[in-house]
Design a protein around this motif. Structure first.
Motif, PDB file in Angstrom:
ATOM      1  N   THR A   1      34.255  -4.520   8.007  1.00 50.70           N
ATOM      2  CA  THR A   1      33.634  -3.441   8.146  1.00 50.70           C
ATOM      3  C   THR A   1      33.308  -2.945   9.464  1.00 50.70           C
ATOM      4  OG1 THR A   1      31.231  -4.007   8.372  1.00 50.70           O
ATOM      5  CG2 THR A   1      32.346  -3.828   5.954  1.00 50.70           C
TER       6      THR A   1
ATOM      7  N   LEU B   1      28.051   0.599   3.898  1.00 47.78           N
ATOM      8  CA  LEU B   1      27.503   1.986   4.057  1.00 47.78           C
ATOM      9  C   LEU B   1      27.653   2.821   2.976  1.00 47.78           C
ATOM     10  CD1 LEU B   1      27.986   2.743   8.125  1.00 47.78           C
ATOM     11  CD2 LEU B   1      25.803   2.243   6.667  1.00 47.78           C
ATOM     12  N   ASN B   2      28.741   2.736   2.188  1.00 51.01           N
ATOM     13  CA  ASN B   2      29.034   3.636   1.193  1.00 51.01           C
ATOM     14  C   ASN B   2      29.367   3.012  -0.123  1.00 51.01           C
ATOM     15  OD1 ASN B   2      31.911   3.094   1.443  1.00 51.01           O
ATOM     16  ND2 ASN B   2      31.860   4.487   3.119  1.00 51.01           N
TER      17      ASN B   2
ATOM     18  N   SER C   1      32.258   3.220  -1.658  1.00 53.66           N
ATOM     19  CA  SER C   1      33.607   2.386  -1.884  1.00 53.66           C
ATOM     20  C   SER C   1      33.633   1.159  -1.201  1.00 53.66           C
ATOM     21  CB  SER C   1      34.363   3.510  -1.315  1.00 53.66           C
ATOM     22  OG  SER C   1      34.742   4.634  -1.949  1.00 53.66           O
TER      23      SER C   1
ATOM     24  N   HIS D   1      32.114   7.875  16.815  1.00 53.35           N
ATOM     25  CA  HIS D   1      30.777   7.511  16.554  1.00 53.35           C
ATOM     26  C   HIS D   1      30.026   8.332  17.438  1.00 53.35           C
ATOM     27  CE1 HIS D   1      26.815   5.758  15.885  1.00 53.35           C
ATOM     28  NE2 HIS D   1      27.149   5.294  14.935  1.00 53.35           N
TER      29      HIS D   1
ATOM     30  N   ASP E   1      36.263   4.131  11.457  1.00 50.93           N
ATOM     31  CA  ASP E   1      34.838   4.577  11.330  1.00 50.93           C
ATOM     32  C   ASP E   1      34.133   3.734  10.778  1.00 50.93           C
ATOM     33  OD1 ASP E   1      35.147   5.736   8.678  1.00 50.93           O
ATOM     34  OD2 ASP E   1      35.093   7.831   9.610  1.00 50.93           O
ATOM     35  N   ASP E   2      32.742   4.081  10.733  1.00 53.12           N
ATOM     36  CA  ASP E   2      31.815   3.190   9.886  1.00 53.12           C
ATOM     37  C   ASP E   2      31.785   3.599   8.582  1.00 53.12           C
ATOM     38  OD1 ASP E   2      31.153   2.423  12.554  1.00 53.12           O
ATOM     39  OD2 ASP E   2      28.973   2.908  12.279  1.00 53.12           O
ATOM     40  N   ASP E   3      32.442   4.542   8.045  1.00 54.73           N
ATOM     41  CA  ASP E   3      32.672   4.458   6.532  1.00 54.73           C
ATOM     42  C   ASP E   3      34.097   4.092   6.091  1.00 54.73           C
ATOM     43  OD1 ASP E   3      30.538   6.049   5.185  1.00 54.73           O
ATOM     44  OD2 ASP E   3      30.995   7.894   6.747  1.00 54.73           O
ATOM     45  N   THR E   4      34.613   3.034   6.880  1.00 54.80           N
ATOM     46  CA  THR E   4      35.976   2.423   6.534  1.00 54.80           C
ATOM     47  C   THR E   4      35.655   0.771   6.625  1.00 54.80           C
ATOM     48  OG1 THR E   4      37.197   4.255   7.248  1.00 54.80           O
ATOM     49  CG2 THR E   4      38.292   2.326   7.034  1.00 54.80           C
TER      50      THR E   4
ATOM     51  N   SER F   1      38.006   3.393   2.482  1.00 54.35           N
ATOM     52  CA  SER F   1      37.523   4.522   3.271  1.00 54.35           C
ATOM     53  C   SER F   1      36.961   5.623   2.405  1.00 54.35           C
ATOM     54  CB  SER F   1      38.567   4.777   4.029  1.00 54.35           C
ATOM     55  OG  SER F   1      38.049   5.612   5.216  1.00 54.35           O
ATOM     56  N   GLU F   2      35.704   6.116   2.816  1.00 56.77           N
ATOM     57  CA  GLU F   2      35.271   7.420   2.605  1.00 56.77           C
ATOM     58  C   GLU F   2      35.313   8.295   3.880  1.00 56.77           C
ATOM     59  OE1 GLU F   2      31.705   7.499   0.523  1.00 56.77           O
ATOM     60  OE2 GLU F   2      32.451   6.106  -1.046  1.00 56.77           O
ATOM     61  N   GLY F   3      35.994   7.800   4.955  1.00 60.28           N
ATOM     62  CA  GLY F   3      35.940   8.415   6.406  1.00 60.28           C
ATOM     63  C   GLY F   3      37.186   8.492   7.013  1.00 60.28           C
TER      64      GLY F   3
END
Length: 222
Positions: free
Chosen positions: A6, A11-12, A14, A171, A197-200, A213-215
């Motif tokens: 990560t 963070l999410n 997924s 970021h 990114d931080d959502d991946t 990923s959600e990003g």
């Protein structure tokens, strides 16, 4: 070998679901070891408050506070000073390793010095990296990410995956982490690479790679 690499932690939903899928039992039944070592080598982090926040699962460190059955600390800089029979069985029996961000070359050095690097390919544990804790799995990190300098120089890391990672893409607190910067980094580093990114996160199971990923992310190739 199971890796969840990560940028910013779990963070999410997924990334969380991917982690649960990689474990062979519920999180509440899993024992974890957290590794804060990379923090000590980074000029923005170092020992002290940040390392404590990671270990204790303070909000903003979404790895240790996921509801594990137990969480212990594995400090790599201490391992060369104690017998392997004091820590190797513990690592072999744990369900998950939670590896903090910080300085990837410092982490690589102490993974090698401690002997953990040699153990990693044979472990049953799921390895969950955050930032530098993920980057250390690559063959190299690139000059852009060199901070702490190892005694031998260079930017080589463990090479347990065949791709490199550019974390924290776009970021808000890192204005230089643009896609253009990632593409320039990839051109210099050579070989396959990902900007995330931080959502991946990147999931690797027995060599099979899947992006979760959600990003925003991009596979960067020459």
């Amino acid at each position: 070998m199971k890796l969840l690499l990560t940028s910013g932690g779990v963070l999410n939903k997924s990334i969380h679901a991917a982690l649960v899928d990689m474990l062979d039992k519920p999180i509440a039944e899993c024992n974890a070891l957290c590794i804060p070592t990379a923090m000590y080598g980074h000029p923005w982090v170092g020992p002290g408050v940040k390392a404590w926040e990671f270990i204790t699962g303070t909000p903003g460190n979404p790895m240790v506070d996921l509801g594990w059955k137990s969480v212990g600390v594995l400090e790599l800089t201490a391992l060369p000073s104690i017998s392997e029979d004091r820590w190797v069985p513990l690592v072999r029996e744990t369900d998950v390793l939670l590896v903090s961000g910080g300085d990837a070359l410092y982490l690589n050095y102490w993974m090698q010095q401690s002997g953990l690097a040699d153990l990693l390919p044979s472990l049953k544990a799921v390895y969950v990296g955050m930032s530098a804790g993920s980057m250390v799995m690559a063959p190299r990190i690139g000059e852009d990410f060199v901070g702490w300098t190892p005694p031998t120089g260079g930017d080589e890391t463990l090479g347990l995956v065949d791709f490199a990672m550019f974390p924290h893409l776009e970021h808000e607190m890192l204005p230089d982490n643009t896609m253009a910067a990632a593409e320039k980094w990839a051109a210099e580093i050579g070989g396959p690479a990902y900007a995330i990114d931080d959502d991946t996160a990147i999931k690797v199971v027995d060599g099979e790679v899947e992006v979760i990923s959600e990003g925003h992310w991009k596979r960067l190739t020459l």
